[in-house]
Design a protein around this motif. Structure first.
Motif, PDB file in Angstrom:
ATOM      1  N   THR A  33      72.294  26.662  29.138  1.00  0.00           N
ATOM      2  CA  THR A  33      73.291  25.648  28.800  1.00  0.00           C
ATOM      3  C   THR A  33      74.583  26.289  28.274  1.00  0.00           C
ATOM      4  OG1 THR A  33      71.435  24.253  28.190  1.00  0.00           O
ATOM      5  CG2 THR A  33      73.608  23.492  27.537  1.00  0.00           C
ATOM      6  N   ALA A  34      74.432  27.387  27.523  1.00  0.00           N
ATOM      7  CA  ALA A  34      75.615  28.067  26.991  1.00  0.00           C
ATOM      8  C   ALA A  34      75.913  29.361  27.743  1.00  0.00           C
ATOM      9  CB  ALA A  34      75.429  28.369  25.508  1.00  0.00           C
ATOM     10  N   ASN A  35      74.858  30.102  28.097  1.00  0.00           N
ATOM     11  CA  ASN A  35      75.051  31.416  28.716  1.00  0.00           C
ATOM     12  C   ASN A  35      74.169  31.620  29.935  1.00  0.00           C
ATOM     13  OD1 ASN A  35      76.802  32.554  26.533  1.00  0.00           O
ATOM     14  ND2 ASN A  35      74.977  32.137  25.325  1.00  0.00           N
ATOM     15  N   GLY A  67      70.860  24.223  24.633  1.00  0.00           N
ATOM     16  CA  GLY A  67      70.509  22.879  25.086  1.00  0.00           C
ATOM     17  C   GLY A  67      69.097  22.436  24.756  1.00  0.00           C
ATOM     18  N   THR A  68      68.159  23.391  24.786  1.00  0.00           N
ATOM     19  CA  THR A  68      66.775  23.012  24.476  1.00  0.00           C
ATOM     20  C   THR A  68      66.098  24.047  23.590  1.00  0.00           C
ATOM     21  OG1 THR A  68      65.725  24.165  26.341  1.00  0.00           O
ATOM     22  CG2 THR A  68      66.439  21.904  26.758  1.00  0.00           C
ATOM     23  N   GLU A  89      81.169  25.681  16.390  1.00  0.00           N
ATOM     24  CA  GLU A  89      80.342  26.869  16.671  1.00  0.00           C
ATOM     25  C   GLU A  89      80.708  28.005  15.696  1.00  0.00           C
ATOM     26  OE1 GLU A  89      78.457  27.697  19.865  1.00  0.00           O
ATOM     27  OE2 GLU A  89      78.005  29.626  18.935  1.00  0.00           O
ATOM     28  N   LYS A 125      79.235  27.312  12.327  1.00  0.00           N
ATOM     29  CA  LYS A 125      77.782  27.554  12.335  1.00  0.00           C
ATOM     30  C   LYS A 125      77.483  29.042  12.215  1.00  0.00           C
ATOM     31  CE  LYS A 125      75.539  27.308  16.238  1.00  0.00           C
ATOM     32  NZ  LYS A 125      74.957  26.705  17.447  1.00  0.00           N
ATOM     33  N   GLY A 185      69.481  32.478  21.436  1.00  0.00           N
ATOM     34  CA  GLY A 185      70.628  32.636  20.541  1.00  0.00           C
ATOM     35  C   GLY A 185      70.481  31.847  19.254  1.00  0.00           C
TER      36      GLY A 185
HETATM   37  N1  LIG Z   1      74.664  33.903  14.885  1.00  0.00           N
HETATM   38  C1  LIG Z   1      74.303  32.708  15.359  1.00  0.00           C
HETATM   39  N2  LIG Z   1      73.932  31.725  14.494  1.00  0.00           N
HETATM   40  C2  LIG Z   1      73.558  30.524  14.952  1.00  0.00           C
HETATM   41  N3  LIG Z   1      73.527  30.182  16.248  1.00  0.00           N
HETATM   42  C3  LIG Z   1      73.887  31.117  17.153  1.00  0.00           C
HETATM   43  C4  LIG Z   1      74.287  32.419  16.755  1.00  0.00           C
HETATM   44  N4  LIG Z   1      74.595  33.131  17.873  1.00  0.00           N
HETATM   45  C5  LIG Z   1      74.392  32.310  18.924  1.00  0.00           C
HETATM   46  N5  LIG Z   1      73.974  31.102  18.492  1.00  0.00           N
HETATM   47  C6  LIG Z   1      73.676  29.910  19.303  1.00  0.00           C
HETATM   48  O1  LIG Z   1      72.800  30.223  20.342  1.00  0.00           O
HETATM   49  C7  LIG Z   1      73.006  29.320  21.422  1.00  0.00           C
HETATM   50  C8  LIG Z   1      73.055  30.102  22.714  1.00  0.00           C
HETATM   51  O2  LIG Z   1      71.826  30.712  22.883  1.00  0.00           O
HETATM   52  P1  LIG Z   1      71.268  31.032  24.332  1.00  0.00           P
HETATM   53  O3  LIG Z   1      72.213  31.905  25.070  1.00  0.00           O
HETATM   54  O4  LIG Z   1      69.874  31.524  24.149  1.00  0.00           O
HETATM   55  O5  LIG Z   1      71.265  29.568  24.972  1.00  0.00           O
HETATM   56  P2  LIG Z   1      71.188  29.158  26.506  1.00  0.00           P
HETATM   57  O6  LIG Z   1      70.153  29.989  27.159  1.00  0.00           O
HETATM   58  O7  LIG Z   1      72.526  29.178  27.105  1.00  0.00           O
HETATM   59  O8  LIG Z   1      70.727  27.631  26.377  1.00  0.00           O
HETATM   60  P3  LIG Z   1      69.399  26.911  26.920  1.00  0.00           P
HETATM   61  O9  LIG Z   1      68.342  27.940  27.038  1.00  0.00           O
HETATM   62  O10 LIG Z   1      69.090  25.880  25.899  1.00  0.00           O
HETATM   63  O11 LIG Z   1      69.780  26.288  28.217  1.00  0.00           O
HETATM   64  C9  LIG Z   1      74.319  28.597  21.152  1.00  0.00           C
HETATM   65  O12 LIG Z   1      74.062  27.261  20.758  1.00  0.00           O
HETATM   66  C10 LIG Z   1      74.912  29.390  20.016  1.00  0.00           C
HETATM   67  O13 LIG Z   1      75.668  28.580  19.147  1.00  0.00           O
END
Ligand SMILES: Nc1ncnc2c1ncn2[C@@H]1O[C@H](COP(=O)(O)OP(=O)(O)OP(=O)(O)O)[C@@H](O)[C@H]1O
Ligand SMILES: [Mg+2]
Length: 349
Positions: free
Chosen positions: A19-21, A169-170, A216, A219, A298
């Protein structure tokens, strides 16, 4: 024989479409790309057509800052595809950037990660998006399974391994034993939810409007699952727009109030972990009680999250090394098992 020759020219690719990366792993090369899942589109007023202005980090930098006619889009929401066309564009762009041929239908097999609780329609959208990117065979793997492999858990043993992958996202919960998923759950509550809660709080409490990127930032800089004595006095200045007057404004928020805002979504995650422990066979929960729960994604990097979860669930929590890339590294390892019948249970059918 022909099959074997064709295999010589085939490429196995893993795509963690998050969802993010988004991350891409190519067999024998390793992780070749890690980029935000964002596309920037320019709307043409003459033709009405849409043109790609930027993809990945360049597009993310534009989020909330685009001039008229330019739009930064996140094509995935809650772990699933919300905009199929833009997801195809993004995948094609990334595969090209990673030097993977997408024009001709080569012998390319793509392994894609999916949440455990997506609907059939959502799975189909993933297949369609990847198909549009030029793969001639598509395989699926659950994110929690990939995360467990990436974190190096002994998934082939007769012993329960539990992983909680907190993405944007999840949140995916998985218990794995003997190469199979024993329990899985998926919550549409994760990093994005925390950002939304922070933005809503600041709007309601201070009448101050902030964008996704600022939420973000708060956070990551100030957010914590638990406020320890040493963090009590932490605060930061936040810039946004005053709702009433519409002018720029700056306010001060404390770690305590941000942490309070995060408790509700974090409680949902805690309850889901407790449910998992109650629902699984006693032998496995015994294994997990002994070895702890591994946190990946993340979202696992939220400060003191391990401490809060450990306190509430009563078990050790281990944040995996390089938590954000566990899924893609696990998928990379899983590529080697695509043709191995003994490992078939790693994949979705
Ligand atoms: N230092 C941090 N503190 C809190 N949250 C963080 C930090 N660094 C990254 N994140 C969070 O981690 C998330 C991204 O993580 P990740 O890349 O694993 O997700 P994704 O694989 O894109 O999403 P999904 O798996 O849900 O589809 C974002 O919501 C980001 O705000
Ligand atoms: Mg993910």
């Amino acid at each position: 024989m022909l099959k074997r020759i064709l295999k010589l020219f085939s490429t196995d690719v893993a795509v963690d479409l998050g969802t993010a990366n988004t991350a891409i792993y190519v067999a024998k090369r390793g992780v070749v790309l890690q980029q935000p899942t964002v596309v920037a589109i320019r709307q043409s007023y003459d033709s009405g057509g849409r043109h790609i202005a930027a993809v990945g980090q360049d597009a993310k930098d534009m989020l909330g800052r685009t001039p008229m006619g330019l739009n930064a889009i996140r094509p995935l929401k809650d772990g699933v595809i919300a905009d199929l066309e833009m997801t195809e564009v993004l995948l094609q762009y990334f595969l090209r950037q990673a030097n993977i041929k997408t024009r001709v239908k080569t012998n390319m097999r793509i392994l894609v990660s999916v949440p455990a609780k997506a609907t059939l329609l959502e799975y189909r959208a993933v297949k369609e998006a990847v198909d549009g990117a030029g793969a001639n065979e598509i395989r699926l793997i659950q994110q929690a399974m990939a995360a467990a492999i990436g974190a190096g858990l002994p998934i082939d043993q007769a012993c329960g391994s539990m992983v909680v992958n907190i993405g944007a996202g999840t949140t995916e919960i998985g218990v794995i034993s003997l190469l199979g998923t024993v329990y899985s759950d998926s919550l549409r509550i994760a990093g994005d939810t925390l950002n939304e809660r922070i933005a809503t709080y600041i709007r309601r409490q201070y009448g101050c409007l902030i964008g996704e990127a600022t939420a973000e930032h708060i956070k990551q800089e100030l957010g914590m699952a638990l406020v320890l004595a040493e963090d009590e006095n932490q605060d930061m200045e936040v810039r946004g727009r005053q709702l009433a007057a519409g002018v720029p404004t700056a306010i001060k928020v404390t770690a305590k109030e941000i942490s309070a805002v995060l408790q509700d979504p974090l409680n949902t995650i805690i309850n889901a972990i407790k449910n998992a422990l109650e629902d699984m066979p006693a032998e496995l929960s015994g294994d997990i009680a002994e070895r702890g729960i591994v946190l990946t994604g993340g979202g696992a990097k939220l400060r003191h999250l391990d401490k809060l979860l450990s306190q509430e669930v009563g078990l050790p929590m281990i944040i995996a090394d390089d938590a954000e890339s566990c899924v893609i590294r696990g998928m990379g390892k899983a590529l080697a098992f695509l043709d191995n019948i003994a490992y078939d249970s790693l994949f979705l059918h």
